[in-house]
Enzyme design. Sequence first.
Site, short mmCIF file in Angstrom:
data_model
loop_
_atom_site.label_atom_id
_atom_site.label_comp_id
_atom_site.label_asym_id
_atom_site.label_seq_id
_atom_site.Cartn_x
_atom_site.Cartn_y
_atom_site.Cartn_z
N GLU A 210 95.52 0.91 91.78
CA GLU A 210 96.46 -0.20 91.67
C GLU A 210 97.44 -0.34 92.84
OE1 GLU A 210 98.29 0.19 87.80
OE2 GLU A 210 96.56 -0.69 86.80
N GLU A 310 90.49 0.04 83.44
CA GLU A 310 91.52 0.20 82.41
C GLU A 310 91.60 -1.09 81.62
OE1 GLU A 310 95.33 1.32 83.91
OE2 GLU A 310 94.53 2.85 85.25
#
Length: 355
Positions: A210, A310
């Site tokens: 991320e 995720e």
Amino acid sequence: MKIAATVCTLLAVLASTVLSKPVPRQVKRFGRGGDTIRAVNLGGLFVLEPWIRPSLFQEWEGSNPQVVDEWTYCAALGQEECSRRLKEHYNEWVTEDDIATLASLGLNHIRIPIGYWAFTVKDGEPYVQGQVPYLERILGWIGKHNMNAMLDLHGAPGSQNGFDNSGRLGGIHWQDSSENIDRTIQALQGLAAIANKYPDVVDSIEAVNEPAIWGLSEQGIIDFYKRAYVAIRNIAPSVLYVIHDAFMSPDKWEDFNIPGWNSVILDTHTYHVFVKDRLTLSRDGHLQSTCQDAANVRNFNTHLWTVTGEWSLATTDCARWLNGFGKGARWDGTLPWEMNGPVYQGATCSGQNSI
């Protein structure tokens, strides 16, 4: 984004259609699970997150300054005590019985987040090391139970996103110096060496989790991905290479192609609780949005292998400390956010932390 469920899942839907655009050449397929990944993240193990293991942070509730992440956790305890506590945590947080249970449920992959400090710590950084033996023990269990692993560099020097799950809550300073990038590469070389040691277990490495496009240079992210590809492949030439979408929309990656690259996967993360347009959806809206997410991944998967590394079924952000240690929730208005109040009048988190 923080993982918003106790079990956060990695799913890949790999299309067998002819690729319609120039993309990195796909060579290697996935491991024992075939073309579909069904997996969990071992969240909170090698990178602390207060909401995942609140017992580690409980003693600082109400204190000032607060311990909010792994950086401040070790800074508050000192190296010796931090090392003692974390080794106890590594030893007990995930056991072989847990891995056996996951395998018995039909899962075939496990994504393992780990911070750069497992491989490189410099003066002034409070982090402690000692994670690698526990990581290797888990990889042995994963192989024993006929599963595969993705090694995910979850925290980079300077923080690539400012989230507590990067190791240090606050500013985004990863690209502030070439030293930060060099040390990130050093950590990835450490992961690649482990992948090489367990080639039948580790089938993929994620370059960095991320990276936040709102605080970083887009070209800087791409340049890092190029350099990381070479560094990893020089050590583990057959491992699958995973890059996160940096919170950019899939169409930004549609024509992504670097000559000579192969076996490259794009990772995207899907949540419904961290932004207004998702959190305020009705029940039907959540369902429709989820179907659209699935369609987007299927479509994009015809251009570049795509995994949802995720995701969560959570429709509120009420989980205790999900938004950070000591912080409240958008849902009931106890966390300051753009709506300046609860999602709707009377919205409450009461009872929503009961397992």
